[in-house]
Design a protein around this motif. Sequence first.
Motif, PDB file in Angstrom:
ATOM      1  N   ALA A  23       0.833  -1.208   0.000  1.00 30.07           N
ATOM      2  CA  ALA A  23       0.000   0.000   0.000  1.00 30.07           C
ATOM      3  C   ALA A  23       0.867   1.257   0.000  1.00 30.07           C
ATOM      4  O   ALA A  23       0.568   2.233  -0.705  1.00 30.07           O
ATOM      5  CB  ALA A  23      -0.929  -0.001   1.209  1.00 30.07           C
ATOM      6  N   MET A  24       1.960   1.235   0.762  1.00 26.30           N
ATOM      7  CA  MET A  24       2.857   2.380   0.807  1.00 26.30           C
ATOM      8  C   MET A  24       3.515   2.618  -0.555  1.00 26.30           C
ATOM      9  O   MET A  24       3.663   3.756  -0.999  1.00 26.30           O
ATOM     10  CB  MET A  24       3.924   2.176   1.880  1.00 26.30           C
ATOM     11  N   ILE A  25       3.890   1.540  -1.217  1.00 25.89           N
ATOM     12  CA  ILE A  25       4.509   1.641  -2.536  1.00 25.89           C
ATOM     13  C   ILE A  25       3.508   2.210  -3.536  1.00 25.89           C
ATOM     14  O   ILE A  25       3.848   3.084  -4.338  1.00 25.89           O
ATOM     15  CB  ILE A  25       5.053   0.261  -2.991  1.00 25.89           C
ATOM     16  N   ASP A  26       2.280   1.736  -3.485  1.00 24.91           N
ATOM     17  CA  ASP A  26       1.237   2.263  -4.377  1.00 24.91           C
ATOM     18  C   ASP A  26       1.013   3.753  -4.138  1.00 24.91           C
ATOM     19  O   ASP A  26       0.859   4.527  -5.082  1.00 24.91           O
ATOM     20  CB  ASP A  26      -0.073   1.503  -4.182  1.00 24.91           C
ATOM     21  N   LYS A  27       1.018   4.144  -2.869  1.00 22.04           N
ATOM     22  CA  LYS A  27       0.817   5.554  -2.526  1.00 22.04           C
ATOM     23  C   LYS A  27       1.962   6.409  -3.062  1.00 22.04           C
ATOM     24  O   LYS A  27       1.738   7.489  -3.623  1.00 22.04           O
ATOM     25  CB  LYS A  27       0.702   5.708  -1.009  1.00 22.04           C
ATOM     26  N   LEU A  28       3.187   5.924  -2.898  1.00 19.35           N
ATOM     27  CA  LEU A  28       4.347   6.670  -3.409  1.00 19.35           C
ATOM     28  C   LEU A  28       4.322   6.770  -4.935  1.00 19.35           C
ATOM     29  O   LEU A  28       4.687   7.800  -5.498  1.00 19.35           O
ATOM     30  CB  LEU A  28       5.654   6.005  -2.973  1.00 19.35           C
ATOM     31  N   ASN A  29       3.915   5.701  -5.593  1.00 20.77           N
ATOM     32  CA  ASN A  29       3.846   5.712  -7.060  1.00 20.77           C
ATOM     33  C   ASN A  29       2.799   6.685  -7.564  1.00 20.77           C
ATOM     34  O   ASN A  29       2.924   7.207  -8.675  1.00 20.77           O
ATOM     35  CB  ASN A  29       3.551   4.309  -7.599  1.00 20.77           C
ATOM     36  N   ALA A  30       1.773   6.942  -6.775  1.00 24.42           N
ATOM     37  CA  ALA A  30       0.700   7.838  -7.194  1.00 24.42           C
ATOM     38  C   ALA A  30       1.084   9.312  -7.035  1.00 24.42           C
ATOM     39  O   ALA A  30       0.444  10.175  -7.629  1.00 24.42           O
ATOM     40  CB  ALA A  30      -0.558   7.548  -6.387  1.00 24.42           C
TER      41      ALA A  30
END
Length: 66
Positions: A23-30
């Motif tokens: 979830a953290m990786i997805d948030k950073l990618n966004a």
Amino acid sequence: MEEELAMLKKLEALTMHHQELDAMIDKLNAEKFKDEFQLHRLKKEKLNLRDEISKLQDAIYPDIIA
């Protein structure tokens, strides 16, 4: 039996942490401006967790060849 229960609890905790990292990786990618260093660090940690989860699963559920 007690050891297996401890391994199952550890597996559950590692799996939850793996999901949190995802979830953290997805948030950073966004984000518009990405912190590539942090992104790389999180991905590496996620891969290490996946390996640890896999080893633990193999210990709990061994492949039995019939």
